[in-house]
Design an enzyme around this catalytic site. Structure first.
Site, PDB file in Angstrom:
ATOM      1  N   HIS A 121       0.670  -1.063   0.182  1.00  0.00           N
ATOM      2  CA  HIS A 121       0.021  -0.074   0.128  1.00  0.00           C
ATOM      3  C   HIS A 121       0.840   1.161  -0.032  1.00  0.00           C
ATOM      4  O   HIS A 121       1.910   1.107   0.633  1.00  0.00           O
ATOM      5  CB  HIS A 121      -0.898  -0.083   1.174  1.00  0.00           C
ATOM      6  CG  HIS A 121      -2.061   1.119   1.427  1.00  0.00           C
ATOM      7  ND1 HIS A 121      -1.519   2.408   1.727  1.00  0.00           N
ATOM      8  CD2 HIS A 121      -3.277   0.873   1.436  1.00  0.00           C
ATOM      9  CE1 HIS A 121      -2.661   2.983   1.830  1.00  0.00           C
ATOM     10  NE2 HIS A 121      -3.829   2.025   1.532  1.00  0.00           N
ATOM     11  N   ASP A 198       3.195  -4.384   7.968  1.00  0.00           N
ATOM     12  CA  ASP A 198       1.907  -3.648   8.045  1.00  0.00           C
ATOM     13  C   ASP A 198       0.751  -4.426   8.074  1.00  0.00           C
ATOM     14  O   ASP A 198       0.457  -5.179   7.153  1.00  0.00           O
ATOM     15  CB  ASP A 198       1.824  -2.783   6.650  1.00  0.00           C
ATOM     16  CG  ASP A 198       0.407  -2.111   6.303  1.00  0.00           C
ATOM     17  OD1 ASP A 198      -0.502  -2.375   7.188  1.00  0.00           O
ATOM     18  OD2 ASP A 198       0.302  -1.581   5.175  1.00  0.00           O
ATOM     19  N   GLN A 201      -4.636  -5.070   7.066  1.00  0.00           N
ATOM     20  CA  GLN A 201      -5.669  -6.105   6.821  1.00  0.00           C
ATOM     21  C   GLN A 201      -5.594  -7.460   7.158  1.00  0.00           C
ATOM     22  O   GLN A 201      -5.999  -8.233   6.747  1.00  0.00           O
ATOM     23  CB  GLN A 201      -5.282  -5.944   4.945  1.00  0.00           C
ATOM     24  CG  GLN A 201      -5.556  -4.834   4.164  1.00  0.00           C
ATOM     25  CD  GLN A 201      -6.954  -4.289   4.266  1.00  0.00           C
ATOM     26  OE1 GLN A 201      -7.800  -5.151   4.496  1.00  0.00           O
ATOM     27  NE2 GLN A 201      -6.941  -3.088   3.656  1.00  0.00           N
ATOM     28  N   LYS A 224     -10.287  -0.453  10.515  1.00  0.00           N
ATOM     29  CA  LYS A 224     -10.722  -1.683   9.749  1.00  0.00           C
ATOM     30  C   LYS A 224     -10.885  -2.813  10.747  1.00  0.00           C
ATOM     31  O   LYS A 224     -11.380  -3.989  10.379  1.00  0.00           O
ATOM     32  CB  LYS A 224      -9.452  -2.210   8.823  1.00  0.00           C
ATOM     33  CG  LYS A 224      -9.221  -1.198   7.896  1.00  0.00           C
ATOM     34  CD  LYS A 224      -8.017  -1.655   6.773  1.00  0.00           C
ATOM     35  CE  LYS A 224      -7.500  -0.620   5.924  1.00  0.00           C
ATOM     36  NZ  LYS A 224      -8.143   0.084   5.100  1.00  0.00           N
ATOM     37  N   CYS A 362      -4.649   2.715  -3.647  1.00  0.00           N
ATOM     38  CA  CYS A 362      -3.579   3.050  -2.809  1.00  0.00           C
ATOM     39  C   CYS A 362      -2.417   2.090  -3.062  1.00  0.00           C
ATOM     40  O   CYS A 362      -1.554   1.882  -2.412  1.00  0.00           O
ATOM     41  CB  CYS A 362      -3.886   3.299  -1.523  1.00  0.00           C
ATOM     42  SG  CYS A 362      -5.017   4.624  -1.158  1.00  0.00           S
TER      43      CYS A 362
END
Lengths: 403, 161
Positions: A121, A198, A201, A224, A362
């Protein structure tokens, strides 16, 4: 059905869009909020609102207690034993920027390397580009296979003596691919290169024991994870946080200030200058509590099965190309439909009440990797249903017939 | 009007078989339009003689809305003076972005896009051709609707580290 009970917890799922029941398939963009979160935020402003860590009056103490309780809940949710290793931030983007500027930049020299993957991302690309541009360091990119899996041997081969940071997404927001971060961590530990993951998600979809992954930094976002927007955190190993410079100076992050010099507070406060999103974190704490009341194993199995049904249905449609078919994946499906641009698809599905994301997500470099200008993306949460998947396909059929 | 009106048959007909599709061999002005939000790219060519647009061609990697809007725009601007074209362009951008839109009858089929007014992201798909055209007439090679749906120069690519 349990899913009916779960749905009842999310008031927004009862609304209509263009006269049709909402089918919310944009969960990777942001997840919906359960009533428990909405009420916790409202309750905070109704009864407890005050600033944190400064006032000794009752409301100030209550606000501080609630805010720190949220930190502790988040830490426990992610297997983190010391909540002081969890720096609360406005989200993943701020968390990664903190590492880029507070940890890496002072340690970078011209010619040093930062290693990312082709499926990052922008939040895990641009901060590194900025510090690289300022120091003369170089960004290296590990490739992705056609099926959406990371080329792990290529990534490992790119770790060299000049590598000063490896930054990898745990789960791709476009491909849905789950990356083998524990294996990557073995290699970075062996070479002494810090690894940032990261996890934006990942944490909504499966249990993550952050310290057990073996990485050095883990960034994620609260919105999220069914919490309010403007919340997130950075986990860092204690000694790394201790060695980090603050990036934003101001109130709350100091031990003492004089015009001759300032002594910074220890982590995590050192990195939490200014008044934080207190109500947001109280809401995020409530989201974690809420998830604790669910049979998460069942909820996630349901979500995964739905995601597989969605992918199977898309794969079976002539003229539909799935972008990313890694065997290890979450319920996120990016796709292109021959003859129908993703923007039209998203606008027309919306007319049927179906919310999907369209565009470049993104992740411009990844779009270029797959040679597509834009994709549509359907991303699920545990509160989605088989009937919604069916309605998605009916709507998709209807849109395709228009073109 | 509902959003579905923006996709009525006449618009889809433009999108399926856009008029003026293809680059011009001899263009007086060439310009590029970008809408990063949707990943849209538009290239337009103008042939101008005596302050009149005598030919128009375009290529696009874009949504049906953008293709149809560009096709409709091409029909509207051919054989018109640059002054008239500028006026039409301003009117089209006004229709999509102003607080109180003027429904200019001179805009012909472009008025079908009226229904996506008020959708701040989507309107960029149909303002793109007009913004690119007005930019081109103002001497700008590249126009983006990403920040301003009425069009602005795209930001410069940052220098490589």
């Amino acid at each position: 059905m349990s899913v009916d009970r779960w749905r009842a917890d999310f008031p927004i799922l009862a609304r209509e869009v263009h006269g049709k029941p909402l089918v919310y398939f944009d969960n990777a963009n942001t997840a919906q909020k359960p009533r428990a979160v909405i009420e916790a935020v409202s309750e905070f402003y109704t009864r407890h609102n005050a600033n944190v860590a400064r006032a000794v009056h009752t409301l100030g103490e209550e606000a501080t207690t609630l805010y720190e309780a949220a930190r502790a809940k988040l830490a426990a949710f992610l297997g983190i034993t010391d909540p002081h290793e969890l720096v609360l931030s406005s989200g993943t983007t701020a968390a990664i920027n903190l590492v880029a500027h507070g940890y890496l930049r002072p340690r970078l020299q011209a010619g040093d390397e930062i290693l990312v993957t082709a499926m990052e991302h922008h939040a895990n690309i641009v901060p590194w580009q900025i510090v690289a541009a300022a120091t003369g360091a170089v960004l290296k990119v590990a490739p992705v296979h056609d099926d959406g899996t990371l080329d792990l041997p290529a990534l490992l081969a790119l770790i060299g003596p000049r590598t000063k940071m490896v930054a990898v997404v745990h789960v791709s927001n476009v491909l849905g691919t789950i990356n083998p971060v524990a294996e990557i961590a073995k290699a970075t530990r062996a070479t002494g290169v810090p690894l940032l993951v990261d996890g934006s998600q990942a944490v909504p979809h499966f249990p993550v024991d952050v310290p057990a992954l073996g990485c050095d930094f883990y960034a994620f976002t609260g919105h999220k994870l069914f919490g309010p927007t403007g919340t997130g955190a950075l986990w860092g190993k204690g000694e790394l946080l201790e060695a980090m410079q603050p990036v934003i100076g101001g109130g709350e992050m100091i031990e003492s200030v004089s015009f001759e010099g300032t002594v910074f507070a220890p982590p995590p406060r050192r990195f939490e200058a200014g008044t934080p999103n207190i109500a947001g974190f109280v809401g995020l704490g409530a989201a974690v509590d809420y998830l604790g009341t669910l049979d998460l194993v069942a909820a996630r199995a349901h979500e995964h099965a739905l995601g597989e049904a969605l992918r199977a249905g898309l794969a079976a449609m002539p003229g539909v190309r799935l972008i990313g078919e890694a065997p290890e994946r979450v319920a996120v499906a990016s796709f292109v439909v021959e003859g129908v641009h993703a923007t039209d698809l998203a606008v027309l599905l919306d007319l049927e009440g179906v919310a999907v994301r369209s565009g470049q997500h993104c992740a411009h470099p990844l779009m270029q990797r797959y040679g597509v200008g834009a994709t549509a993306r359907a991303s699920l949460a545990f509160y989605n249903t088989a009937e919604e998947v069916e309605r998605f396909f009916l709507a998709l059929d209807k849109v395709r017939r228009m073109f | 009007m509902t959003v579905a009106d923006a996709y009525r048959e006449i618009v889809l007909a433009h999108a399926r078989a856009p008029h003026h599709l293809g680059r011009l061999a001899h263009a007086s002005v060439r310009a590029e339009g970008l809408n990063a939000l949707c990943g849209d790219r538009l290239a337009i060519d103008l042939l101008i003689r005596d302050d009149t647009i005598v030919d128009f061609g375009f290529e696009a990697e874009a949504s049906a809305l953008t293709l149809a809007a560009t096709s409709v725009m091409g029909d509207l601007i051919l054989d018109r003076s640059l002054d008239e074209v500028r006026r039409l362009g301003e009117s089209a951008l006004e229709q999509m972005t102003a607080a109180t839109p003027g429904l200019d009858p001179a805009l012909g089929d472009f008025r079908h896009f009226e229904s996506i007014r008020g959708y701040p992201n989507r309107i960029k798909t149909v303002t793109l051709p007009w913004a690119t055209l007005l930019g081109a007439l103002a001497g700008r090679e590249r126009t983006s609707t990403d920040i301003d749906p009425r069009g602005a120069p795209p930001p410069e690519r940052s220098r490589k580290p």
